[in-house]
Scaffold this motif. Structure first.
Motif, PDB file in Angstrom:
ATOM      1  N   VAL A   1      50.624  46.814  33.209  1.00 20.44           N
ATOM      2  CA  VAL A   1      51.658  47.786  32.705  1.00 20.44           C
ATOM      3  C   VAL A   1      52.833  46.162  32.502  1.00 20.44           C
ATOM      4  O   VAL A   1      53.269  45.925  33.880  1.00 20.44           O
ATOM      5  N   ASN A   2      53.755  45.756  31.559  1.00 23.68           N
ATOM      6  CA  ASN A   2      54.497  45.227  31.415  1.00 23.68           C
ATOM      7  C   ASN A   2      53.753  43.262  31.567  1.00 23.68           C
ATOM      8  O   ASN A   2      54.054  42.693  30.073  1.00 23.68           O
ATOM      9  N   SER A   3      52.968  42.758  32.342  1.00 23.89           N
ATOM     10  CA  SER A   3      52.165  41.596  32.374  1.00 23.89           C
ATOM     11  C   SER A   3      50.691  42.235  32.492  1.00 23.89           C
ATOM     12  O   SER A   3      50.178  42.366  33.250  1.00 23.89           O
ATOM     13  N   PRO A   4      49.673  41.284  31.711  1.00 29.21           N
ATOM     14  CA  PRO A   4      48.668  41.573  31.566  1.00 29.21           C
ATOM     15  C   PRO A   4      48.086  40.829  32.880  1.00 29.21           C
ATOM     16  O   PRO A   4      48.389  40.459  33.595  1.00 29.21           O
ATOM     17  N   VAL A   5      47.124  42.225  33.355  1.00 35.05           N
ATOM     18  CA  VAL A   5      46.006  41.548  34.805  1.00 35.05           C
ATOM     19  C   VAL A   5      44.576  41.679  34.583  1.00 35.05           C
ATOM     20  O   VAL A   5      44.219  42.542  33.884  1.00 35.05           O
ATOM     21  N   VAL A   6      44.204  40.322  35.198  1.00 39.13           N
ATOM     22  CA  VAL A   6      42.611  39.799  34.503  1.00 39.13           C
ATOM     23  C   VAL A   6      41.938  40.132  36.276  1.00 39.13           C
ATOM     24  O   VAL A   6      42.804  39.094  36.718  1.00 39.13           O
ATOM     25  N   GLU A   7      41.176  40.590  36.189  1.00 39.38           N
ATOM     26  CA  GLU A   7      40.207  40.380  37.349  1.00 39.38           C
ATOM     27  C   GLU A   7      39.566  39.856  36.947  1.00 39.38           C
ATOM     28  O   GLU A   7      38.292  40.234  36.233  1.00 39.38           O
ATOM     29  N   ILE A   8      38.935  38.829  38.345  1.00 37.02           N
ATOM     30  CA  ILE A   8      38.185  38.075  38.179  1.00 37.02           C
ATOM     31  C   ILE A   8      37.133  38.251  38.565  1.00 37.02           C
ATOM     32  O   ILE A   8      37.316  38.685  40.316  1.00 37.02           O
ATOM     33  N   LYS A   9      35.886  38.081  38.182  1.00 34.84           N
ATOM     34  CA  LYS A   9      34.467  38.385  38.400  1.00 34.84           C
ATOM     35  C   LYS A   9      33.777  37.366  39.233  1.00 34.84           C
ATOM     36  O   LYS A   9      33.889  36.111  38.534  1.00 34.84           O
ATOM     37  N   ASN A  10      32.540  37.585  40.234  1.00 32.47           N
ATOM     38  CA  ASN A  10      31.770  35.968  40.427  1.00 32.47           C
ATOM     39  C   ASN A  10      30.541  36.765  39.248  1.00 32.47           C
ATOM     40  O   ASN A  10      30.342  37.621  39.169  1.00 32.47           O
TER      41      ASN A  10
END
Length: 243
Positions: free
Chosen positions: A98-107
């Motif tokens: 919500v409001n700011s896109p969040v990227v989940e970083i995976k290896n």
């Protein structure tokens, strides 16, 4: 006197309610209910929130409904618009921002190693990277043109480059829209920094939008000059930018 609820409280309440009732509607149609549900990830202004809401429709239909026209998509998008809050959905990681896109970083093993939070600042996008369990030293990091599928970093394609420039922040014929400074990882394997991506956008339909693209971290430093990747080596981590 009770304190009135703010917009964030209303958004989270509506999101949780929509997911709960959509789960009931899907369960009612199914002949059997599978117990191994998975919780959705919620972020508000880049901060992770907890929720008891879960999805379950043989593992895919409820997340798909966010992108199309299922029972979950309609109330969440509509309520977010009414409250003036933008909502972003990323199906691979089942993440709502919500409001700011969040990227989940995976290896490369599919293990979550951190996040990147994106915010618009005039004609630039700020990318706050917070990761762990990476090799110490400098690493090339770029925004790539496509989303990652099934944790196969090759599916991210080339760097985001709508204007057809060469690679490199130091290249007189550059740079790609997706070219970022090197990510410096400390001796303990962590990095917590904010990078600025000039002439980028978080608006849908904009030529330079980052929505629906991906972030890739490479094994070696980016020399910021050599086309097309700056000799930054293998792709060792990454995540999709919600849209």
């Amino acid at each position: 006197m009770k304190k009135p609820l703010g917009k964030k409280h209303l958004v989270l309440s509506f999101l949780g309610g929509a997911l709960f009732f959509s789960g009931i509607s899907f369960a009612a149609d199914a002949t059997t209910v599978t117990p191994n549900t998975e919780a959705l990830k919620f972020y508000v202004d880049g901060e992770q929130k907890t929720t008891s809401a879960q999805y379950n429709n043989q593992g895919s239909m409820v997340p798909e409904s966010f992108r199309y026209s299922g029972t979950t998509y309609v109330p969440i998008r509509h309520v977010s618009d009414l409250l003036g809050n933008k909502m972003y959905w990323e199906p691979q990681s089942a993440t709502i921002s919500v409001n700011s896109p969040v990227v989940e970083i995976k290896n490369s093993k599919g293990e979550s190693i951190g996040t990147a939070v994106l915010t618009q600042d005039q004609n630039n996008v700020n990318i706050k990277v917070n990761v762990k369990n990476l090799p110490a030293g400098k690493h090339g990091i770029h925004v790539h043109q496509s989303a990652i599928t099934n944790n196969d970093f090759a599916t991210a394609g080339s760097h985001l480059n709508p204007e057809g420039h060469e690679h490199g922040r130091l290249n007189p014929k550059g740079q790609h829209t997706g070219d970022l400074p090197n990510l410096e990882v400390a001796a303990d394997g962590t990095a917590n920094t904010t990078m600025v991506l000039p002439n980028a956008s978080l608006e849908k339909g904009n030529e330079h939008t980052l929505l629906g693209a991906s972030i890739i971290i490479h094994a070696a430093p980016d020399d910021e000059m050599t086309d097309p990747t700056g000799n930054s080596g293998d792709r060792i981590a990454g995540g999709n930018i919600p849209q």
